[in-house]
Scaffold this active site. Structure first.
Site, PDB file in Angstrom:
ATOM      1  N   GLY A 141      -6.742   3.041  11.553  1.00 32.54           N
ATOM      2  CA  GLY A 141      -7.345   1.764  11.195  1.00 32.54           C
ATOM      3  C   GLY A 141      -7.482   1.491   9.715  1.00 32.54           C
ATOM      4  N   THR A 142      -6.825   2.289   8.885  1.00 35.74           N
ATOM      5  CA  THR A 142      -6.963   2.078   7.436  1.00 35.74           C
ATOM      6  C   THR A 142      -6.422   0.716   7.000  1.00 35.74           C
ATOM      7  OG1 THR A 142      -4.910   3.345   7.154  1.00 35.74           O
ATOM      8  CG2 THR A 142      -6.985   4.505   6.729  1.00 35.74           C
ATOM      9  N   GLY A 143      -5.300   0.302   7.583  1.00 34.32           N
ATOM     10  CA  GLY A 143      -4.718  -0.982   7.191  1.00 34.32           C
ATOM     11  C   GLY A 143      -5.611  -2.148   7.551  1.00 34.32           C
ATOM     12  N   CYS A 144      -6.186  -2.116   8.758  1.00 36.69           N
ATOM     13  CA  CYS A 144      -7.108  -3.169   9.190  1.00 36.69           C
ATOM     14  C   CYS A 144      -8.317  -3.227   8.267  1.00 36.69           C
ATOM     15  CB  CYS A 144      -7.581  -2.902  10.616  1.00 36.69           C
ATOM     16  SG  CYS A 144      -6.273  -2.751  11.843  1.00 36.69           S
ATOM     17  N   LYS A 182       0.841  -1.195   0.000  1.00 38.90           N
ATOM     18  CA  LYS A 182       0.000   0.000   0.000  1.00 38.90           C
ATOM     19  C   LYS A 182       0.877   1.246   0.000  1.00 38.90           C
ATOM     20  CE  LYS A 182      -1.622  -1.769   3.638  1.00 38.90           C
ATOM     21  NZ  LYS A 182      -2.293  -2.072   4.921  1.00 38.90           N
ATOM     22  N   THR A 216      -6.906   8.728   9.537  1.00 35.37           N
ATOM     23  CA  THR A 216      -6.577   7.478   8.848  1.00 35.37           C
ATOM     24  C   THR A 216      -6.380   6.325   9.827  1.00 35.37           C
ATOM     25  OG1 THR A 216      -4.228   8.102   8.868  1.00 35.37           O
ATOM     26  CG2 THR A 216      -5.503   8.660   6.893  1.00 35.37           C
TER      27      THR A 216
END
Length: 265
Positions: free
Chosen positions: A210-213, A176, A208
């Site tokens: 928690g975007t990865g989760c 990402k 942003t």
């Protein structure tokens, strides 16, 4: 009503609701998938950072896994925060008993910059989980840990993706590029050697958390519904872009994204 597809997340908590299993379950629901969760760590965190972490005893972790795997078979599984070597080893034992898609979000550092897992756990992750994952979803800092070098531009990312695939035996990798300075561009390295790029506008916001989760959870949900890896990543890209764009601006720090804004198919 037709039978719902089922997705399982194995990860840590977030009492503020923006990351961890809370974000995963919201994302599963938003994608029309029945969500289950096994808690690995209870994390005291909010939009301003991580205040404390309590990694669960291995016995209760094992009992949770046993409860799920003996009763409801997931159509796809996601792992997030796996803080200890013993946790990784125990989870890998269960993952090796099932053949559904497995999405590995190599959670190492929170959005706030707080480190979440030990160096020893990172090594166990590489050895035990990367080779059995259907897809891994590192951001740039996490990809740098796996690659061993800094990733400053697209050329370095393109090299890193292929090295990570070959070095760790990973089938599919999506790096990402949200930390890049210009476009928000993600790089998907497929197991057939093809590289697919997904671009979106860069949204200038601090919200942003928690975007990865969320991104990895959407991939998991769509794989549970039988979508291809490329289709699932494409949906996740659209989902997270809309979620950031419509973030509710909660909290005093890096606020959570909007898990119910995406109206795509």
């Amino acid at each position: 009503m037709s039978k719902l597809n089922v997705a399982l997340t194995i990860a840590g908590t977030d009492p503020s609701g923006g990351a961890g299993i809370m974000a995963d379950l919201k994302s599963f629901q938003a994608r029309g998938v029945y969500g289950m969760a096994v808690v690995t760590s209870v994390v005291a965190q909010n939009t301003q950072g991580v205040q404390d972490i309590c990694n669960l005893d291995q016995k209760i972790l094992d009992e949770q896994l046993k409860s799920v795997f003996s009763d409801i078979t997931p159509d796809a599984i996601k792992t997030g925060m796996l803080a200890e070597v013993e946790t990784i080893e125990r989870v890998s034992q269960y993952l090796n008993t099932i053949s559904c898609p497995y999405v590995l979000d190599p959670v190492m550092v929170a959005t706030s910059g707080d480190r979440l897992i030990s160096t020893e756990a990172v090594e166990a992750l590489k050895e035990k989980l990367l080779p059995i994952a259907t897809i891994i979803t590192p951001n740039l800092p996490e990809a740098e840990v796996l690659f061993g070098k800094e990733l400053k531009d697209e050329a370095a990312i393109l090299e890193a993706g292929k090295v990570i695939q070959s070095k760790y035996g990973v089938k599919n990798v999506v790096i990402k590029g949200g930390h890049l300075e210009k476009e928000a561009k993600d790089f998907l390295f497929l197991d057939d050697g093809e590289v697919v790029m997904f671009s979106s506008e860069r949204i200038h916001t601090k919200h942003t958390h928690g975007t990865g989760c969320t991104y990895a959870a959407v991939i998991t949900a769509d794989l549970a519904k039988g979508k291809s890896v490329q289709e699932a990543v494409g949906t996740a890209k659209h989902f997270i872009t809309e979620a950031i764009k419509t973030a509710p601006e909660l909290g005093h720090g890096n606020g959570p994204v909007n898990h119910v804004s995406y109206k795509g198919d």
